[in-house]
Design a protein around this motif. Structure first.
Motif, short mmCIF file in Angstrom:
data_model
loop_
_atom_site.label_atom_id
_atom_site.label_comp_id
_atom_site.label_asym_id
_atom_site.label_seq_id
_atom_site.Cartn_x
_atom_site.Cartn_y
_atom_site.Cartn_z
N PRO B 330 -15.48 -8.72 -31.64
CA PRO B 330 -16.15 -8.83 -30.33
C PRO B 330 -15.87 -10.15 -29.61
CG PRO B 330 -17.67 -8.04 -32.01
CD PRO B 330 -16.44 -8.49 -32.74
N THR B 331 -15.53 -11.20 -30.34
CA THR B 331 -15.35 -12.49 -29.68
C THR B 331 -13.88 -12.91 -29.64
OG1 THR B 331 -15.76 -13.68 -31.75
CG2 THR B 331 -17.66 -13.26 -30.34
N ARG B 332 -12.98 -11.96 -29.84
CA ARG B 332 -11.56 -12.29 -29.77
C ARG B 332 -10.90 -11.43 -28.69
NH1 ARG B 332 -11.24 -15.32 -34.66
NH2 ARG B 332 -13.30 -16.25 -34.50
N THR B 333 -9.73 -11.85 -28.30
CA THR B 333 -9.12 -11.26 -27.10
C THR B 333 -8.03 -10.25 -27.41
OG1 THR B 333 -8.33 -11.85 -24.89
CG2 THR B 333 -7.26 -12.96 -26.76
N MET B 334 -7.78 -9.36 -26.46
CA MET B 334 -6.75 -8.34 -26.61
C MET B 334 -6.53 -7.69 -25.24
SD MET B 334 -6.81 -5.46 -29.58
CE MET B 334 -5.42 -4.45 -30.00
N GLN B 335 -5.34 -7.10 -25.08
CA GLN B 335 -5.09 -6.26 -23.91
C GLN B 335 -5.01 -4.83 -24.42
OE1 GLN B 335 -1.44 -8.31 -22.57
NE2 GLN B 335 -2.60 -9.06 -20.81
N GLY B 336 -6.08 -4.41 -25.05
CA GLY B 336 -6.04 -3.16 -25.80
C GLY B 336 -6.54 -1.93 -25.07
N ASP B 337 -6.99 -2.10 -23.82
CA ASP B 337 -7.60 -0.95 -23.13
C ASP B 337 -6.76 -0.42 -21.98
OD1 ASP B 337 -9.68 -1.56 -24.84
OD2 ASP B 337 -10.96 -2.45 -23.31
N VAL B 338 -5.55 -0.91 -21.85
CA VAL B 338 -4.77 -0.60 -20.64
C VAL B 338 -4.46 0.90 -20.52
CG1 VAL B 338 -2.67 -1.10 -19.36
CG2 VAL B 338 -3.77 -2.90 -20.66
N ALA B 339 -3.93 1.45 -21.60
CA ALA B 339 -3.56 2.88 -21.54
C ALA B 339 -4.80 3.74 -21.45
CB ALA B 339 -2.73 3.25 -22.77
N PHE B 340 -5.84 3.35 -22.17
CA PHE B 340 -7.10 4.11 -22.18
C PHE B 340 -7.73 4.11 -20.79
CE2 PHE B 340 -11.75 4.18 -23.57
CZ PHE B 340 -11.76 5.54 -23.85
N ALA B 341 -7.83 2.92 -20.19
CA ALA B 341 -8.46 2.81 -18.87
C ALA B 341 -7.68 3.62 -17.84
CB ALA B 341 -8.55 1.35 -18.45
N TYR B 342 -6.36 3.57 -17.93
CA TYR B 342 -5.52 4.22 -16.93
C TYR B 342 -5.77 5.73 -16.87
CZ TYR B 342 -1.25 5.28 -14.27
OH TYR B 342 -0.34 5.71 -13.33
N THR B 343 -6.05 6.32 -18.02
CA THR B 343 -6.24 7.79 -18.04
C THR B 343 -7.63 8.15 -18.54
OG1 THR B 343 -5.33 7.92 -20.27
CG2 THR B 343 -3.78 8.21 -18.45
N LEU B 344 -8.59 7.26 -18.34
CA LEU B 344 -9.92 7.45 -18.92
C LEU B 344 -10.57 8.77 -18.48
CD1 LEU B 344 -11.97 5.92 -20.76
CD2 LEU B 344 -13.06 5.12 -18.66
N SER B 345 -10.92 9.57 -19.43
CA SER B 345 -11.60 10.88 -19.32
C SER B 345 -10.65 12.01 -19.69
CB SER B 345 -12.19 11.14 -17.94
OG SER B 345 -13.30 12.01 -18.09
N HIS B 346 -11.27 13.18 -19.91
CA HIS B 346 -10.51 14.35 -20.34
C HIS B 346 -9.81 15.01 -19.15
CE1 HIS B 346 -14.68 15.54 -19.44
NE2 HIS B 346 -14.11 16.56 -18.85
N GLY B 347 -8.99 15.97 -19.45
CA GLY B 347 -8.22 16.62 -18.38
C GLY B 347 -7.16 15.66 -17.88
#
Lengths: 338, 607
Positions: B330-347
């Motif tokens: 929780p207190t360390r950094t990453m660019q780990g959400d880019v692909a997830f955020a870009y297509t966030l949600s089903h369909g």
């Protein structure tokens, strides 16, 4: 044009109707829709100021079936309270009317329901409660009574969630239970709910004719008619009307809302006090232990402040504010850049 | 500068302490004092998910070049944590210096002949000079500031100015803290003959016009100036300080002094589902609204994000990324959400994503996100990270906005009166963006039914195959329109064959990595992507280069994957992936070394 055909806004009842229902013939929800149309028409709600909110399920389709001119928001399952909260904060002048069901409120959306109630968001929140999941063909919901059965004979082994008891426990400020078939009781309760400032929870038993109207169901038309315990007969008196009502002392509880409108609760069997939170919980529990469905205005507190008041929100809707209201000046900005 | 050795103003100071020991103030004083000498600094806090007791490190990197990325090397260590003492000593580079609690062992495996040890009896000094009480542990930290001031030639008046800045609201604390600083400086002067090569010398023309700010506060300022009035959030590291900064800005600037009325509503929601629900309820009703979160919260928001996309509701979501998956670090950094955020949600869902790299961009993108959300009637994700959000950066002062809000295509009662008919989801302008109305609009045609179910152009429920498909296709057109509206990529190129492509805070390591590569005779071009969907310039840039190294701070090469999805087949082979994902911010060597190695291989193969 005769005065009897329009309400105080000069609108006909036609304006309060919506698209034709796509629910089953005989569904309790359709009766509720009709009562709502009458209640909104008589109350004189301006269609453009009405925000119809719902989640997912049979109940949540119904906002399409009344006041077609109004804006509607059919969101995601169980999350209507959050969307309603946001809408109210953005434009506190809107009248927010949420329609939910027992799956939407008591299962997937239980958390949001609880937090809406404890924040006392100014929303009329209707639970069209049929004890089952209609759209997915008849599974039990969390409001099904312990020991009641599905059409297939399957027995519900789990304790029921009573949304009224829960709402009162959470500090709810307007909690009522009614029956879809009882417009005489429901319409004044709805109008009282419109006048109430804060969350008004109306748990309306609304039988599912297709999946939950059999022997063994405690949400069937027959069961409700036989086991309903009516606390009071309500009369709603809008603030515009100067009405003097004659009644025997002690037979009526007179509740006055902040806008000056009133609901008169004519007491029936018992000497029930709708402003006694503990008494309300006791009544709900004792009714259930007798196998009865207690209906009426269970609890009301007209003095509590709602979310917008608690937050000291500007009377002018946030949605109407522009750059000059919201941006700080160049000087103030420069001070932050040191 | 040529007369100054490479040990002057070019070092990393690491302070190793225990979380909860109150070292934050002294660390900030140290960084500020150096900054006030005109020397560029890059402070990085590496801290535990803990309130008290676990190890924490604070690095201040100094460089005449103004490098803002983390350095792998530690030149000067302040060792105050017995628990990490062994590894802290091992981490100091040869020739370095170690200021430490004199009670710590410096023999056996810890004995190092290639570094200078400066033992200081911190605890003894504190006991002797400071009264018993809660202040003592804080003052010990000020003692090391004084020791460093003496050893590194930081004038005490620079320290005092920084102390005054730090304790603006508590003037009494200034003298107490300065006495601790002087205690350390005096001790060092009398007991610690200088034996290491490091020193600081004031510089000019580099930092005078800059200020210190963290990215979360900058983003909060973006919300303030972007006209956000409704915020709903659930506390989560590392994004909490974003919403908390917004709260304090609003309380200071958006409360009517006469009536106490607020021109904002901020709700601490029951969870992130509700937070995003409140945002969409608010924007549907016409306000500008945001939520701030991090990866775990983003996971919960997937459901509502799909509604926002499909029902076309504006909304701004700040995701201050931390190391995942799951609770991760929780207190360390990453660019780990880019692909997830870009297509966030089903369909089939595609969102607009903004990728700020600097404090200025955290502010500007934060503000611009509200315009984009309104213009495109869709959720806009601003993907910052812990490094940008929670660390303090040198930055030029943020600029006052010159443009007003862009509220997008909203029809009021006046416009509706001129129209014969309108359809909520009709593509009148052929850009995929329809028109909307707001609740409260006094016109009988204003109302429509917002729904997450299949709908036609009039917002009516529809299961018609063509209607459903046409609507999805229009959403693709709308997304394509956004390619030209998201912040354009920034290219720095001079016709080289090889290039780096990066985004977000990776930028700061790329800047230094390019210098390292240049020093080794390998010059590379650079493109920094600043938003999704990709602007056409991204593909054009790749087309102009033989090999493009996509550098990012995640394990799977998420942006590399998105590029491979969208690029023409003949360009895909040009992409190479360099990834860094251990939770600490990427450093330059993590780019220059693998790139150089892979380039050697490529050139060997082609030769």
């Amino acid at each position: 044009m005769t005065a009897t055909n329009v309400n105080l806004l000069g609108l006909t009842r036609e304006v309060y109707k919506g698209l034709p229902t796509t629910l089953c013939a005989g569904c309790g929800h359709n009766s509720i829709t009709n009562h709502l149309i009458k209640a909104l028409y008589e109350y004189g709600v301006a269609p453009h100021m009405l925000a119809k909110m719902s989640g997912i399920g049979c109940s949540s389709k119904t906002p399409a079936y009344f006041v077609e001119q109004a804006h509607g928001f059919n969101g995601v399952h169980g999350r209507m309270p959050s969307a309603a909260t946001g809408a109210k904060l953005a434009n506190r002048e809107l009248m927010v009317l949420g329609i939910s069901g027992d799956g939407d409120t008591a299962s997937i959306g239980l958390g949001q329901f609880c937090h809406m109630v404890r924040r006392n968001v100014d929303v009329t929140y209707i639970v069209e409660n049929n004890g089952c999941y209609g759209l997915t063909k008849g599974q039990f919901s969390a409001t099904a009574d312990l020991g009641s059965t599905l059409k297939t004979g399957k027995v519900n082994e789990y304790e029921t969630i009573d949304v009224c008891g829960l709402a009162i426990e959470l500090g709810g400020t307007f909690v009522a239970r009614s029956f879809s078939g009882d417009g005489k009781q429901l319409i004044p309760l709805l109008q009282a709910a419109f006048s109430h400032r804060g969350t008004a929870v109306l748990d309306i038993i609304s039988p599912c004719v297709t999946f939950n109207d059999h022997d063994g169901s405690t949400k069937s038309y027959a069961y409700v008619k036989e086991h309903e315990h009516i606390l009071q007969t309500p009369d709603f008196i809008p603030h515009q009307k100067e009405i003097s009502v004659d009644y025997e002392p002690g037979t009526v509880q007179d509740i006055v809302f902040h806008d000056g409108s009133r609901v008169l609760l004519r007491k029936l069997a018992t000497d029930y006090d709708a402003t006694d939170r503990v008494g309300a919980l006791k009544e709900i529990h004792s009714g259930r232990s007798r196998g009865e469905i207690v209906t009426g205005l269970l609890y009301v507190d007209t003095r509590a402040s709602d979310l917008c008041e608690k937050e000291k929100l500007s009377l002018r809707p946030l949605a109407q504010m522009g750059e000059s209201d919201l941006r700080i000046s160049r000087d103030e900005f420069a001070k932050l850049m040191t | 500068m040529a007369s100054q050795g490479r040990h002057t103003n070019d070092l990393t100071i690491r302070v190793a302490t225990v979380n909860g020991s109150g070292s934050q103030s002294s660390n900030l004083v140290l960084a500020n004092a150096i900054f006030r000498l005109g020397i560029p600094v890059a402070p990085k806090n590496v801290f535990p998910s803990n309130i008290e007791g676990l190890p924490t490190w604070f690095d201040v990197r100094l460089s005449p070049e103004g490098y803002q990325c983390r350095s792998r090397e530690v030149d000067v260590l302040v060792g105050l944590n017995a628990a990490t003492w062994d590894s802290d000593v091992a981490g100091v580079k040869p020739g370095g210096a170690i200021v430490h609690e004199s009670a710590f062992p410096v023999f056996g495996p810890l004995k190092r002949d290639d570094v200078t040890f400066y033992p200081v009896p911190f605890n003894e000094l504190a006991k002797k000079h400071f009264e018993q009480g809660s202040l003592r542990k804080y003052l010990v930290n000020m003692v090391y500031v004084g020791v460093l001031a003496h050893l590194l030639d930081i004038p005490l008046d620079a320290i005092e100015t920084a102390v005054r800045g730090q304790f603006k609201t508590k003037p009494k604390a200034v003298e107490t803290n300065m006495s601790a600083v002087r205690l350390g400086a005096d001790y060092a002067r009398e007991n610690l003959p200088k034996r290491d090569p490091y020193r600081l010398a004031p510089m000019e023309g580099l930092t005078e016009k800059l200020i210190f700010m963290d990215g979360n506060r900058a983003a909060a300022l973006g919300c303030l100036m972007g006209g956000c009035t409704v915020a709903a959030w659930y506390p989560i590291t590392p994004s909490s300080s974003l919403c908390e900064s917004f709260i304090s800005l609003c309380e200071r600037h958006r409360i009517d002094p006469a009536t106490g009325e607020k021109k904002f509503a901020i709700v601490q929601a029951e969870d992130e589902l509700a937070a995003l629900g409140m945002v969409f309820g608010a924007t549907w009703a016409g306000a500008r609204a945001m939520t701030s979160t991090s990866g775990p919260g983003l996971s919960l928001m997937a459901e509502f994000a799909g509604l926002g996309y499909y029902a076309e509701l504006p909304g701004v979501i700040f995701d201050v990324q931390r190391a995942g998956p799951s609770t991760g670090l929780p207190t360390r950094t990453m660019q780990g959400d880019v692909a997830f955020a870009y297509t966030l949600s089903h369909g089939d869902t595609r969102h607009i994503v903004l990728l700020p790299a600097t404090v200025e961009e955290a502010y500007e993108f934060g503000m611009h996100a509200f315009d984009l959300a309104d213009r495109f009637q869709t959720p806009v994700f601003v993907l910052s990270d812990l490094d940008l959000g929670m660390n303090i950066w040198m930055t030029p002062p943020l600029k006052y906005p010159e443009k007003g809000f862009d509220r997008g295509k909203v029809l009021g009662a006046k416009e509706l009166a001129l129209l014969e008919s309108w359809g909520r989801y009709r593509d009148v302008d052929h850009d995929g963006i329809p028109y909307r109305t707001l609740p409260g609009t006094e016109h009988e045609d204003a109302g429509f039914f917002t729904r997450g179910t299949g709908h036609d152009e009039e917002a009516l429920y529809s299961e018609q195959p063509e209607t459903f498909k046409n609507n999805l296709d229009r959403l693709v057109r709308k997304h394509a329109t956004a390619r030209a509206a998201v912040p354009a990529p920034i290219a720095d190129e001079s016709g080289k064959a090889v290039a780096i492509l990066a985004y977000g805070t990776t930028h700061h390591a790329v800047v230094e990595a390019r210098e390292q590569l240049r020093a080794q005779g390998l010059e590379v071009d650079y493109l920094r992507v600043r938003g999704l969907p990709f602007a056409p310039a991204v593909g054009d840039f790749i087309e102009r280069h033989e090999r493009v190294y996509v550098v990012e701070q995640n394990r799977d090469g998420q942006l590399y994957g998105l590029l491979r999805n969208e690029l023409p087949a003949d360009l895909i082979g040009r992409l190479h992936s360099i990834r860094h994902y251990n939770g600490v911010p990427i450093d330059a060597a993590a780019i220059s070394e693998p790139l150089r190695d892979e380039e050697r291989l490529s050139t060997a193969v082609t030769a």
